[in-house]
Design a protein around this motif. Structure first.
Motif: not given
Lengths: 292, 292, 292
Positions: C179-186
């Motif tokens: 799920d792209p929404d599960s990618l770690v964000t900065t």
């Protein structure tokens, strides 16, 4: 099947049957003071890869000291014989965004076009390659530039111009022709000879190995013999002429004809710059060794 | 249409119908102590681009410490499995211009030719790739060299030789065959085992991240368990075997199998070299942890 | 005959009649904290040259400070507009070998796939290019990886994945969709506005020239006039808005719109970072100049 690209000599690259313009110059050689810590060099490469796919872009160095136009000009001058034919992109550009001109300078006899700021950076290299046959002021027209701001001409103006040139664009399409004699010059200092035969030289460059390049060649010092007294300010050393660094004894200071045909103060497995304290711009006198 | 070049395995590059010789080896991998401050690396690239257009030249590193033949030899030895098939150009050459030989060394089983000075630089990498099947002393004949001086063999001798090889030139055309057993060797030290099972290792390399590579692999230390005492001189640390740097606690010292299959003294998000003071050439003893 | 490669926009690269898969993305842009002292960068290039011959690989920078994911993410974010279409490989990966995911992230509208660790490094660049249309966790299957160890994912996992993508491999063949929404964000910090109209900015970057990039653009400071007071901690300077560095007087501090469209504290021919002491992460307040 491998189809090797041919060398970039003007005229031998007709891409028959292609809708793309012929590749006329290439490879592109690229020198700057951008350093490698930031993304500047990579972005310039990426812009050229997009606009001139297949044209090799070769990094000469990007560690010219920041804003040191003279050091960049001398580096380009030394390297120039190996960079033609081709496009030569050089950016040491403290005046970026001001009225200083951005130019492309053609030396037709060498098959070379030099691109960069008109601040003297290109001059010694261009002159050494042959007579300047044409020069244009880059207009930054949309066809060859990205109008993104005033501080990164390498990306927005010079890279598009180089890509266009490498793919055969005529110089005149990049801007308006200007008088080659109006280009800003940088002098490469010439050595002098005193009445006593002493040679007055100047340090042009200290390389990574600590070799101290002078602006005098072996022909300027032929009358001095194999032992040479070096004087700089109040310092004095006796140097021995040698063919190779490793021909010197460990404690000796040598005077070696370097790979550019100039005399270099050098040591064996050690930095002559560190041992002598000589630095770029220093005046060095060469005299016959007292004991020689 | 994109026509990807094929990998450089010898024999699969026949350029039928071309007047150029077939490309036989390639890409060229290039390692040196030239640094990136000066124009040396760029000029070597430019010479190869002119003589072997279309052959990729890949920089391995140019920051081998100045004149440190052993460090260069170990770097090349580590990298070698990823550089074959292809031409491998390596230049760490304090004896440039003297009687030291310039050589090309073929390891046919790996499809590799190594080019550089015969001072031990090439030996560990060549040996690790397979049996040396032929070696020539580069003659510097006009066909493969530029006779410009005695101090920049990378530009004047090695680059032309690599370009010729990459385009299919037979090794024998580059110079006279020499006995492979006459090549100068460099030993990669092997670890020792003491009577008590202690392993005597040596630091081969400290990388940018501060990982301290030893010359021992996990097989050499399999009998030591998961806790290992490290002793170097009068210093002593307890290290824990771990799979990955980030498996360590912040204050822990780890012993990790690195990407070359050797044991590395490492820390999590910190330099193990800085924390331990270990440096290249240090002797390190590995023993079962006292408390383990 | 030169056959220039076309730009890497998805869909225009059908290699009719070839048994190789079509080249779909390319060039590959490559950023890391590997530095240039060691052989890491060269080996990654060599792996891609073997697996994706003919695909250009462009170094953006490899001098991201060691393990500084945020600095790498901001560099990639700044550069991203020039890197698409294409594959973007980024490696700043303190958690290599642990459970942190290795991912490939597609932004179809930009024709870009970003490859690297899922630690926030890729996020700002991907987001700035467009909506993430797909993401996979790289499986390290034999088809796209070399199973050599846990510490050099650039060589063993990411480079093979990039090579596969550049040659047209479908994203889904590299691993399982996540799920792209599960990618770690900065997060890239946004500037704030105080009740008095003062702008609260943050230093994002200090470049080689000592320019101090803020996270505020000219639109954020349009109400401040041409003279701006800068305050950081107890320090205070008056800066003048200028178009180009060289438009400033020698002793002046300037506020220039840089080549990324952000405000930069800059000096003429000098490092503004050295003059002000400003460093990455510092909070800087911008107010109308007292005398303006």
């Amino acid at each position: 099947v491998v189809r090797p690209r041919r060398d970039g000599r003007a005229g031998n690259r007709r891409d028959v049957g292609s809708s793309r313009p012929a590749v006329r110059y290439g490879p592109v050689s690229f020198l700057s003071d951008y350093g490698l810590e930031d993304e500047f060099v990579g972005i310039v490469h990426r812009v050229m890869a997009a606009r001139a796919p297949g044209v090799p872009v070769i990094d000469i160095t990007h560690q010219v000291p920041v804003h040191d136009v003279r050091a960049g000009a001398l580096t380009l001058w030394r390297a120039a014989p190996w960079l033609a034919p081709g496009v030569i992109l050089a950016v040491v550009d403290p005046g970026v965004g001001t009225a200083r001109r951005a130019v492309a300078v053609e030396v037709a006899s060498a098959g070379a076009v030099l691109v960069g700021p008109d601040n003297g950076l290109l001059f010694p290299a261009a002159s050494s390659l042959g007579a300047v046959t044409a020069a244009v002021e880059l207009s930054g027209s949309p066809a060859v530039a990205d109008g993104r701001g005033a501080t990164f001409a390498g990306r927005d103006l010079f890279a598009p111009a180089c890509a266009a040139l490498a793919h055969g664009c005529d110089l005149g399409r990049l801007g308006r022709h200007i008088d080659p004699d109006s280009l800003v010059t940088t002098a490469v200092p010439v050595p002098g000879i005193g009445p006593d035969g002493a040679v007055r030289a100047e340090v042009l460059w200290v390389d990574r190995f600590g070799n101290v390049q002078l602006n005098a060649g072996p022909g300027d010092a032929g009358h001095l013999g194999s032992g040479v007294d070096l004087r700089a300010g109040t310092d004095r050393w006796t140097a021995r002429r040698a063919e190779a660094y490793a021909d010197l004894a460990e404690t000796e200071i040598g005077l070696v004809t370097d790979s550019y045909g100039l005399l270099s103060v050098s040591c064996r497995d050690a930095s002559a710059a560190a041992r002598t304290g000589l630095a770029v711009g220093d005046e060095v006198w060469l005299l016959p060794a007292a004991g020689g």
